[in-house]
Design a protein around this motif. Sequence first.
Motif, PDB file in Angstrom:
ATOM      1  N   MET A   6      90.068  29.137  21.174  1.00  0.00           N
ATOM      2  CA  MET A   6      90.022  29.650  19.802  1.00  0.00           C
ATOM      3  C   MET A   6      91.244  29.200  19.004  1.00  0.00           C
ATOM      4  O   MET A   6      91.143  28.960  17.804  1.00  0.00           O
ATOM      5  CB  MET A   6      89.923  31.173  19.805  1.00  0.00           C
ATOM      6  CG  MET A   6      88.584  31.713  20.203  1.00  0.00           C
ATOM      7  SD  MET A   6      88.590  33.531  20.169  1.00  0.00           S
ATOM      8  CE  MET A   6      86.867  33.892  20.440  1.00  0.00           C
ATOM      9  N   LEU A   7      92.384  29.095  19.678  1.00  0.00           N
ATOM     10  CA  LEU A   7      93.586  28.625  18.996  1.00  0.00           C
ATOM     11  C   LEU A   7      93.458  27.150  18.612  1.00  0.00           C
ATOM     12  O   LEU A   7      93.905  26.740  17.543  1.00  0.00           O
ATOM     13  CB  LEU A   7      94.819  28.837  19.876  1.00  0.00           C
ATOM     14  CG  LEU A   7      95.248  30.279  20.084  1.00  0.00           C
ATOM     15  CD1 LEU A   7      96.369  30.366  21.103  1.00  0.00           C
ATOM     16  CD2 LEU A   7      95.668  30.920  18.765  1.00  0.00           C
ATOM     17  N   PHE A  32      81.753  31.441  17.380  1.00  0.00           N
ATOM     18  CA  PHE A  32      80.789  30.818  18.288  1.00  0.00           C
ATOM     19  C   PHE A  32      81.222  31.033  19.745  1.00  0.00           C
ATOM     20  O   PHE A  32      80.406  31.384  20.601  1.00  0.00           O
ATOM     21  CB  PHE A  32      80.669  29.320  17.972  1.00  0.00           C
ATOM     22  CG  PHE A  32      79.788  28.557  18.918  1.00  0.00           C
ATOM     23  CD1 PHE A  32      78.433  28.843  19.029  1.00  0.00           C
ATOM     24  CD2 PHE A  32      80.315  27.543  19.708  1.00  0.00           C
ATOM     25  CE1 PHE A  32      77.622  28.137  19.908  1.00  0.00           C
ATOM     26  CE2 PHE A  32      79.519  26.839  20.587  1.00  0.00           C
ATOM     27  CZ  PHE A  32      78.167  27.130  20.693  1.00  0.00           C
ATOM     28  N   TYR A  33      82.504  30.854  20.022  1.00  0.00           N
ATOM     29  CA  TYR A  33      83.011  31.084  21.374  1.00  0.00           C
ATOM     30  C   TYR A  33      82.845  32.551  21.786  1.00  0.00           C
ATOM     31  O   TYR A  33      82.540  32.849  22.940  1.00  0.00           O
ATOM     32  CB  TYR A  33      84.478  30.679  21.486  1.00  0.00           C
ATOM     33  CG  TYR A  33      84.743  29.196  21.344  1.00  0.00           C
ATOM     34  CD1 TYR A  33      83.808  28.240  21.735  1.00  0.00           C
ATOM     35  CD2 TYR A  33      85.944  28.742  20.825  1.00  0.00           C
ATOM     36  CE1 TYR A  33      84.060  26.888  21.607  1.00  0.00           C
ATOM     37  CE2 TYR A  33      86.207  27.379  20.699  1.00  0.00           C
ATOM     38  CZ  TYR A  33      85.261  26.455  21.093  1.00  0.00           C
ATOM     39  OH  TYR A  33      85.522  25.115  20.965  1.00  0.00           O
ATOM     40  N   CYS A  68      80.724  33.897  25.037  1.00  0.00           N
ATOM     41  CA  CYS A  68      81.286  34.818  26.038  1.00  0.00           C
ATOM     42  C   CYS A  68      80.480  36.101  26.137  1.00  0.00           C
ATOM     43  O   CYS A  68      80.266  36.615  27.245  1.00  0.00           O
ATOM     44  CB  CYS A  68      82.745  35.134  25.704  1.00  0.00           C
ATOM     45  SG  CYS A  68      83.890  33.867  26.259  1.00  0.00           S
ATOM     46  N   THR A  69      80.027  36.619  25.009  1.00  0.00           N
ATOM     47  CA  THR A  69      79.252  37.866  25.038  1.00  0.00           C
ATOM     48  C   THR A  69      77.948  37.680  25.808  1.00  0.00           C
ATOM     49  O   THR A  69      77.635  38.450  26.717  1.00  0.00           O
ATOM     50  CB  THR A  69      78.964  38.351  23.604  1.00  0.00           C
ATOM     51  OG1 THR A  69      80.199  38.564  22.927  1.00  0.00           O
ATOM     52  CG2 THR A  69      78.144  39.629  23.611  1.00  0.00           C
ATOM     53  N   ALA A 126      82.206  43.663  21.595  1.00  0.00           N
ATOM     54  CA  ALA A 126      83.365  44.207  20.871  1.00  0.00           C
ATOM     55  C   ALA A 126      84.645  43.529  21.331  1.00  0.00           C
ATOM     56  O   ALA A 126      85.497  43.154  20.515  1.00  0.00           O
ATOM     57  CB  ALA A 126      83.459  45.714  21.065  1.00  0.00           C
ATOM     58  N   ARG A 127      84.792  43.349  22.621  1.00  0.00           N
ATOM     59  CA  ARG A 127      86.006  42.721  23.140  1.00  0.00           C
ATOM     60  C   ARG A 127      86.154  41.282  22.656  1.00  0.00           C
ATOM     61  O   ARG A 127      87.206  40.891  22.146  1.00  0.00           O
ATOM     62  CB  ARG A 127      85.977  42.752  24.663  1.00  0.00           C
ATOM     63  CG  ARG A 127      87.163  42.051  25.268  1.00  0.00           C
ATOM     64  CD  ARG A 127      87.146  42.127  26.755  1.00  0.00           C
ATOM     65  NE  ARG A 127      88.162  41.239  27.306  1.00  0.00           N
ATOM     66  CZ  ARG A 127      88.427  41.165  28.575  1.00  0.00           C
ATOM     67  NH1 ARG A 127      87.790  41.917  29.425  1.00  0.00           N
ATOM     68  NH2 ARG A 127      89.341  40.346  29.009  1.00  0.00           N
ATOM     69  N   PHE A 128      85.115  40.478  22.814  1.00  0.00           N
ATOM     70  CA  PHE A 128      85.222  39.065  22.473  1.00  0.00           C
ATOM     71  C   PHE A 128      85.273  38.834  20.960  1.00  0.00           C
ATOM     72  O   PHE A 128      85.987  37.945  20.490  1.00  0.00           O
ATOM     73  CB  PHE A 128      84.091  38.267  23.117  1.00  0.00           C
ATOM     74  CG  PHE A 128      84.135  38.306  24.621  1.00  0.00           C
ATOM     75  CD1 PHE A 128      85.310  38.030  25.308  1.00  0.00           C
ATOM     76  CD2 PHE A 128      83.012  38.650  25.353  1.00  0.00           C
ATOM     77  CE1 PHE A 128      85.367  38.074  26.696  1.00  0.00           C
ATOM     78  CE2 PHE A 128      83.055  38.693  26.745  1.00  0.00           C
ATOM     79  CZ  PHE A 128      84.234  38.408  27.412  1.00  0.00           C
TER      80      PHE A 128
END
Length: 193
Positions: A45-46, A54-55, A59-60, A147-149
Amino acid sequence: MLRRLYDWTLSLAARPSAPYALAAVSFAESSFFPVPPDVMLVPMMLARPDRAWFYALICTITSVLGGILGYVIGLALYDSIGAWLFQLYGLTEGAETFRHAYATYGHWVILLKGLTPIPYKLVTITSGFAGYHLGWFILLSVLTRGARFYMIALLMSKFGPRIKSIIDNNFNVVATLAIVALIGGFVAFRYLF
């Protein structure tokens, strides 16, 4: 060594195969792999803040699918594979207490543990082992993992350059904190449950 891994992960984000590698790690982490997808997700993401959302979606979805595999391991294969994984992580005693907590608190366990450093595979395997309702398990997993991702995506989208600067300038401290959080998750599971 960790610095090279971080730099390699940043360079990975430019490759067409990056989303597939992220999906594989996210899937595996939810059922058997000890390393959380955050170690790939944050650097990717960085490196590509335009793809952060999208990432997070990748992951979700793959985390929930991996969670279903973990659930099946707990439900159908606990005596062989599930018990072996819990023994490997030294968490056999905690698994029994955790299982009994599902009778009253199953939904809260899934919601809260999906957001914490406690390895999610322990939640997924135990959910199957405890016979928690599969439909509720999937719904709660989508909510908590999403929620986390997406929270990470929001932070990276909003503060990405600042966060990257902090990581680059304080890499050893950040890496140490990440390792402590990962180990702390296993320890918390073992001693709190």
